[in-house]
Enzyme design. Structure first.
Site, PDB file in Angstrom:
ATOM      1  CE1 TYR A  62      55.280 -27.338  63.923  1.00  0.00           C
ATOM      2  CE2 TYR A  62      54.361 -29.534  63.665  1.00  0.00           C
ATOM      3  CZ  TYR A  62      54.198 -28.169  63.722  1.00  0.00           C
ATOM      4  OH  TYR A  62      52.937 -27.628  63.584  1.00  0.00           O
ATOM      5  CG  LEU A 215      44.197 -30.794  74.613  1.00  0.00           C
ATOM      6  CD1 LEU A 215      45.182 -31.920  74.902  1.00  0.00           C
ATOM      7  CD2 LEU A 215      42.893 -31.013  75.373  1.00  0.00           C
TER       8      LEU A 215
HETATM    9  N1  LIG Z   1      49.637 -24.926  62.194  1.00  0.00           N
HETATM   10  C1  LIG Z   1      50.289 -24.424  63.206  1.00  0.00           C
HETATM   11  O1  LIG Z   1      50.800 -23.315  63.174  1.00  0.00           O
HETATM   12  C2  LIG Z   1      50.423 -25.250  64.469  1.00  0.00           C
HETATM   13  C3  LIG Z   1      50.838 -24.649  65.666  1.00  0.00           C
HETATM   14  C4  LIG Z   1      50.932 -25.439  66.817  1.00  0.00           C
HETATM   15  C5  LIG Z   1      50.626 -26.785  66.763  1.00  0.00           C
HETATM   16  N2  LIG Z   1      50.240 -27.345  65.562  1.00  0.00           N
HETATM   17  C6  LIG Z   1      49.912 -28.788  65.476  1.00  0.00           C
HETATM   18  O2  LIG Z   1      48.836 -29.074  66.353  1.00  0.00           O
HETATM   19  C7  LIG Z   1      49.193 -30.139  67.220  1.00  0.00           C
HETATM   20  C8  LIG Z   1      48.505 -29.979  68.561  1.00  0.00           C
HETATM   21  O3  LIG Z   1      48.789 -28.735  69.155  1.00  0.00           O
HETATM   22  P1  LIG Z   1      49.745 -28.569  70.409  1.00  0.00           P
HETATM   23  O4  LIG Z   1      50.553 -29.796  70.601  1.00  0.00           O
HETATM   24  O5  LIG Z   1      50.419 -27.264  70.228  1.00  0.00           O
HETATM   25  O6  LIG Z   1      48.781 -28.317  71.643  1.00  0.00           O
HETATM   26  P2  LIG Z   1      47.637 -29.141  72.395  1.00  0.00           P
HETATM   27  O7  LIG Z   1      47.236 -30.325  71.637  1.00  0.00           O
HETATM   28  O8  LIG Z   1      46.630 -28.129  72.759  1.00  0.00           O
HETATM   29  O9  LIG Z   1      48.418 -29.547  73.740  1.00  0.00           O
HETATM   30  C9  LIG Z   1      49.531 -30.377  73.732  1.00  0.00           C
HETATM   31  C10 LIG Z   1      50.126 -30.368  75.132  1.00  0.00           C
HETATM   32  O10 LIG Z   1      49.178 -30.864  76.051  1.00  0.00           O
HETATM   33  C11 LIG Z   1      49.678 -31.980  76.766  1.00  0.00           C
HETATM   34  N3  LIG Z   1      48.549 -32.926  76.862  1.00  0.00           N
HETATM   35  C12 LIG Z   1      47.992 -33.630  75.870  1.00  0.00           C
HETATM   36  N4  LIG Z   1      46.950 -34.360  76.322  1.00  0.00           N
HETATM   37  C13 LIG Z   1      46.867 -34.103  77.639  1.00  0.00           C
HETATM   38  C14 LIG Z   1      45.991 -34.553  78.659  1.00  0.00           C
HETATM   39  N5  LIG Z   1      44.993 -35.394  78.404  1.00  0.00           N
HETATM   40  N6  LIG Z   1      46.190 -34.087  79.927  1.00  0.00           N
HETATM   41  C15 LIG Z   1      47.189 -33.213  80.191  1.00  0.00           C
HETATM   42  N7  LIG Z   1      48.044 -32.745  79.259  1.00  0.00           N
HETATM   43  C16 LIG Z   1      47.879 -33.192  77.989  1.00  0.00           C
HETATM   44  C17 LIG Z   1      50.842 -32.496  75.965  1.00  0.00           C
HETATM   45  O11 LIG Z   1      51.849 -33.005  76.806  1.00  0.00           O
HETATM   46  P3  LIG Z   1      52.390 -34.521  76.708  1.00  0.00           P
HETATM   47  O12 LIG Z   1      52.983 -34.676  75.338  1.00  0.00           O
HETATM   48  O13 LIG Z   1      53.399 -34.583  77.768  1.00  0.00           O
HETATM   49  O14 LIG Z   1      51.194 -35.400  76.926  1.00  0.00           O
HETATM   50  C18 LIG Z   1      51.353 -31.224  75.261  1.00  0.00           C
HETATM   51  O15 LIG Z   1      52.265 -30.534  76.089  1.00  0.00           O
HETATM   52  C19 LIG Z   1      50.732 -30.074  67.275  1.00  0.00           C
HETATM   53  O16 LIG Z   1      51.283 -31.311  67.673  1.00  0.00           O
HETATM   54  C20 LIG Z   1      51.066 -29.698  65.858  1.00  0.00           C
HETATM   55  O17 LIG Z   1      51.084 -30.851  65.027  1.00  0.00           O
HETATM   56  C21 LIG Z   1      50.124 -26.586  64.443  1.00  0.00           C
END
Ligand SMILES: NC(=O)c1ccc[n+]([C@@H]2O[C@H](COP(=O)([O-])OP(=O)(O)OC[C@H]3O[C@@H](n4cnc5c(N)ncnc54)[C@H](OP(=O)(O)O)[C@@H]3O)[C@@H](O)[C@H]2O)c1
Length: 336
Positions: A62, A215
């Site tokens: 990242y 999400l």
């Molecule tokens: N192992 C892997 O390959 C892999 C891949 C992807 C991700 N990950 C990990 O998993 C974590 C979470 O996944 P993710 O960040 O991809 O997706 P997520 O948690 O499904 O969604 C994050 C997105 O949703 C927004 N968000 C969060 N809460 C919200 C709410 N209550 N209302 C509206 N929008 C909201 C955030 O924006 P704002 O920041 O603007 O609130 C961000 O753009 C990552 O941070 C990472 O550490 C791992």
């Protein structure tokens, strides 16, 4: 058992964490964050720890590297409150380490060890609580990669090991070399792949599931109604689910989430997270946000009680998403 305001859950090997973790990736990478977001992102990490979140998730990929630096800075002086998780092995965008050939996934023992030292340095800590292989390297036997991770545990640099997006067969082979504490895979209302054998294997072996992108990368919250809501450099613009017709058809799925959430008196994001949590006590979602308001909203999901009737309704009306969750190269790296 409670920890702050949040209950705890147990992954494998007795590792206890707050029942909702915090994904840190989007704080300065992938989802259009700018330097101006940094202060709020750090405040979000601090607030999460105060609320009982313990599991913080980052990776060397990242940024690359800058996300670990951000997290490392934010937890200085708070190390004891944190179950710190990071990952190695996804080398897209990371400068080649001398002597290690360029490829998109690298699970070679020497790379695992060099990566761990780099992460420890950037995070400013003397050990990593949960160290994941980010993607399984098809060119390195998993026994070799996990053998190196085991040596990192023996050296005191790592406490627990994990895999990300691994197949049941790989999970078994890895677990035979060193007990695996958690597998991190995408799991949400629109990404149900872990139900095709992975969850069953994890339960048999006593390994926890850390659910990433719970999400739907923000989509399931209902906050994204048009591609124009995303910054020009936002990674999601390259994700098939967010492209063209797929985007429009997936909005129909979100409308169903919104309708059920409205009836339950919760937000769509809370419904999406509560659904993941209701799939088992051995599952810990790590929603990502860089804003304290959304953190609080998301943690509210822990108090949402979905009845068997609710779960049945959700299962009966919610179709899976339209479009792959990654582009072609990313899809090839899954289920390794
Ligand atoms: N192992 C892997 O390959 C892999 C891949 C992807 C991700 N990950 C990990 O998993 C974590 C979470 O996944 P993710 O960040 O991809 O997706 P997520 O948690 O499904 O969604 C994050 C997105 O949703 C927004 N968000 C969060 N809460 C919200 C709410 N209550 N209302 C509206 N929008 C909201 C955030 O924006 P704002 O920041 O603007 O609130 C961000 O753009 C990552 O941070 C990472 O550490 C791992």
């Amino acid at each position: 058992m409670t920890n702050g305001t949040l209950q705890t859950r147990r992954l494998g090997q007795g590792l206890e964490v707050g029942s909702i973790g915090l994904g840190c990736m989007g704080m300065n990478w992938a989802y259009g964050a700018t330097e101006a977001d940094k202060g709020e992102a750090i405040a979000t990490i601090h607030q999460a720890l105060e609320r009982g979140v313990t599991l913080l998730d980052t990776a060397d990929a990242y940024g690359p590297h800058t996300n670990e630096e951000l997290v490392g800075g934010a937890i200085r002086g708070r190390r004891e409150q944190v179950v710190l998780a990071t990952k190695f092995g996804l080398v897209r965008g990371i400068k080649a380490i001398p002597g290690v050939s360029a490829q998109t996934v690298n699970g070679r023992p020497e790379y695992a060890k060099a990566s761990c030292d780099g992460s420890l340095r950037r995070l400013g800590v003397d050990h990593i609580d949960l160290y994941y292989l980010h993607r399984v390297d098809p060119n390195t036997p998993i026994e070799d990669t996990v053998g190196a991770m085991k040596e990192l545990v023996e050296a005191g640099k790592v406490r627990h090991i994990g895999l990300s997006e691994a197949s049941p067969e790989t999970i078994r082979r890895a677990h035979a070399v060193h007990p695996v504490t958690a597998v991190q895979s995408e799991y949400s209302l629109w990404s149900r792949e872990p139900e095709d054998g992975v969850l069953e294997t994890l339960r048999e072996l006593g390994i926890g599931l850390v659910a990433y992108s719970p999400l739907g990368r923000g989509f399931l919250s209902g906050a994204i109604k048009s591609v124009d809501d995303l910054a020009p450099d936002d990674y999601r613009r390259t994700s098939p689910r967010f492209m063209g017709d797929n985007f429009q058809r997936n909005l129909e799925l979100v409308a169903v989430v919104e309708e059920i959430a409205r009836r339950k008196g919760v937000t769509p994001a809370q419904l999406a997270l509560a659904w993941v949590m209701a799939q088992g006590d051995d599952i810990v979602p790590i929603p990502g946000t860089r804003r304290r308001t959304r953190l609080d909203e998301n943690l509210g999901a822990a108090a949402v009680d979905l009845t068997p009737g609710d779960l049945e309704e959700i299962a009966s009306v919610l179709p899976r998403a339209v479009g792959d969750r990654y582009g072609e190269i990313g899809m090839r790296e899954l289920n390794g």
